[in-house]
Scaffold this active site. Sequence first.
Site, short mmCIF file in Angstrom:
data_model
loop_
_atom_site.label_atom_id
_atom_site.label_comp_id
_atom_site.label_asym_id
_atom_site.label_seq_id
_atom_site.Cartn_x
_atom_site.Cartn_y
_atom_site.Cartn_z
N GLU A 240 0.97 -1.17 0.07
CA GLU A 240 0.01 -0.07 0.07
C GLU A 240 1.01 1.28 0.00
OE1 GLU A 240 -3.29 -0.33 -0.36
OE2 GLU A 240 -3.14 -2.55 0.21
N CYS A 275 -2.29 9.46 2.07
CA CYS A 275 -1.92 8.82 0.84
C CYS A 275 -2.56 8.90 -0.37
CB CYS A 275 -1.62 7.25 1.28
SG CYS A 275 -3.23 6.47 1.59
P1 NAD Z 1 8.48 5.19 4.46
O1 NAD Z 1 8.36 4.40 3.14
O2 NAD Z 1 9.53 5.91 4.74
O3 NAD Z 1 8.37 4.24 5.64
C1 NAD Z 1 7.28 3.28 6.02
C2 NAD Z 1 7.73 2.27 6.89
O4 NAD Z 1 8.73 1.46 6.40
C3 NAD Z 1 8.11 2.73 8.01
O5 NAD Z 1 8.05 1.57 9.31
C4 NAD Z 1 9.77 2.38 7.94
O6 NAD Z 1 10.57 2.50 8.92
C5 NAD Z 1 9.96 1.38 7.10
N1 NAD Z 1 11.06 1.30 6.08
C6 NAD Z 1 11.75 2.10 5.81
N2 NAD Z 1 12.72 1.61 5.03
C7 NAD Z 1 12.62 0.51 5.08
C8 NAD Z 1 13.54 -0.63 4.44
N3 NAD Z 1 14.71 -0.49 3.75
N4 NAD Z 1 13.19 -1.98 4.90
C9 NAD Z 1 12.13 -2.17 5.42
N5 NAD Z 1 11.21 -1.22 6.07
C10 NAD Z 1 11.72 -0.12 5.78
O7 NAD Z 1 6.94 5.84 4.51
P2 NAD Z 1 6.64 6.89 5.60
O8 NAD Z 1 7.10 8.36 5.29
O9 NAD Z 1 6.42 6.29 6.91
O10 NAD Z 1 5.00 6.94 5.04
C11 NAD Z 1 4.67 8.06 4.14
C12 NAD Z 1 4.23 7.29 2.77
O11 NAD Z 1 3.54 6.03 3.09
C13 NAD Z 1 3.86 8.26 1.86
O12 NAD Z 1 4.43 7.76 0.62
C14 NAD Z 1 2.03 7.56 1.51
O13 NAD Z 1 1.51 8.14 0.60
C15 NAD Z 1 2.47 6.13 2.12
N6 NAD Z 1 1.19 5.61 2.76
C16 NAD Z 1 0.43 5.04 2.02
C17 NAD Z 1 -0.84 4.19 2.56
C18 NAD Z 1 -1.58 3.43 1.40
O14 NAD Z 1 -2.47 2.85 2.17
N7 NAD Z 1 -1.70 3.43 0.24
C19 NAD Z 1 -1.25 4.58 3.57
C20 NAD Z 1 -0.56 5.49 4.62
C21 NAD Z 1 0.72 6.05 3.87
#
Ligand code: NAD
Length: 469
Positions: A240, A275
């Site tokens: 997602e 998102c």
């Molecule tokens: P992010 O991708 O930076 O982090 C998301 C999660 O992934 C966090 O728990 C982070 O610690 C973890 N993570 C980061 N790098 C990783 C790696 N290399 N391996 C494994 N895990 C890792 O995103 P964010 O800044 O926390 O959230 C914002 C983003 O999330 C935006 O792009 C938003 O659109 C998206 N989002 C999507 C939905 C959806 O349902 N489509 C819902 C909420 C947020």
Amino acid sequence: MSQAALKQDTQDRIISTSPGNGYAVLGEVDVSSPAEIKEKVALARKAQQSWEDMGLEKRMACLRELIPLFEKNKGEFVKRTSEEMGMPHGLSTNLVDGAIEQLTWNLENATKYLATETLHEDDAEITEMTYEPRGVMACIVAWNFPLPNFVWSASQGLLAGNTIVMKYSEEVPLFCKFLETIIAQTSIPKGVVNFIYGSGKTGDALLDEKLDFVSFTGSSQTGGHIYKRAAESFTPVALELGGSSPGIVFEDCEITDELVEAIFWQRFLNSGQFCDGLKRLIVHKSHHDELVKKLVDFAKARKVGNPLNTETELGPLVAERQVLKMEEQIKDAIKKGAKIVCGGQKPTGLSGAYYEPTIITNVTRDMRVWSEEVFGPALAVVTFETYEEAIELGNDTPYGLSGFIYTNSKETEKKALRDIQAGSLTTLGAHYYRPQNPFGGYKASGIGRQGGKIGFHETCQIKVTSRKK
Ligand code: NAD
């Protein structure tokens, strides 16, 4: 920037700060070590078979205990969400209610959607399809919907008989600690729900372990990385991811107050950190000036402030790093000829990750505010003249999470709902946030769906058995 301006992951501790209160330190949480991550996965593995064997009714009874606990602790969930990630109090309350509604729907519908289906039957034989749990699920999630993230990412898989190891974002570790204490008050057996703490490094270490499914919510960049890692072991995923959803205002659309408010909140709710928020406004040339003026007037009348104050409409962003990233995107647009018609700066008198609601016109396709996801309170506006141009602009993005269609013509509406490439589309006054609606994206917005009937099935192996009677 102060030492506490970013939520720091200092190898062994996460320092959690309040983005709405000058980055005041709220507390610290230990980062899970590689040995602890291994141990949590082993606990989940050990608990899985007995959780599955317990049967759906008993699993439902365990998860149902969460509902009164969520209700009883609503005030605390709301406060922690507003304090740690900066979501305004009213919205935090709505999202806690939404999480309870989704969990209730999941509980009411699990029996129906996880039931064995007969695919063929005659006098001699019967063929059935069963939904088996996949096993151990990793749930790695973002920070922008703290309680819903647990319900969306984990609850359907748990009902199906999977066990989980969950990692919340490093932006909300204290919220996660609190949720862990709530879950510990239920009869959910030890080892079924496990939490680990840390940043991306911790998430990556979790992916080193043997997993049967990865449910990820976060940016497309991280999602792509996770997809590659999971591919090494053929581990299935539901991703997602990010979005840059178009909102298209067609020529026949009347510029009413209802429309202005809908567009404003679809972009600026949670300070633009949704998102599926409306991130690119594509407006017929004839309406541009009037609509932009009304949006600016509406934006200027909003109350930006402390998220814990019940009158606040717009709080801060989650962290200084989000403000810095958005500022870079806005600077790039200005350098390439865009015009800031309101906002474009931090509000005076507020300390933290605050930014004024910003509307940007004269946007062109080479600007980052157009081609990238902007995860903050900034709206890019462009104009079009023909239907084809509007659709082409709408789809001119790597993303495909959602879209908003504004027209008074049923014919245009039908065509646009067909032509925009996105997982969820809506028209003025309608909404797709219902527990029975599967949510997910096209293109770089993800793979798979959460919620609804399909959300259950994502977390299952499908087994077909044909046997003689
Ligand atoms: P992010 O991708 O930076 O982090 C998301 C999660 O992934 C966090 O728990 C982070 O610690 C973890 N993570 C980061 N790098 C990783 C790696 N290399 N391996 C494994 N895990 C890792 O995103 P964010 O800044 O926390 O959230 C914002 C983003 O999330 C935006 O792009 C938003 O659109 C998206 N989002 C999507 C939905 C959806 O349902 N489509 C819902 C909420 C947020």
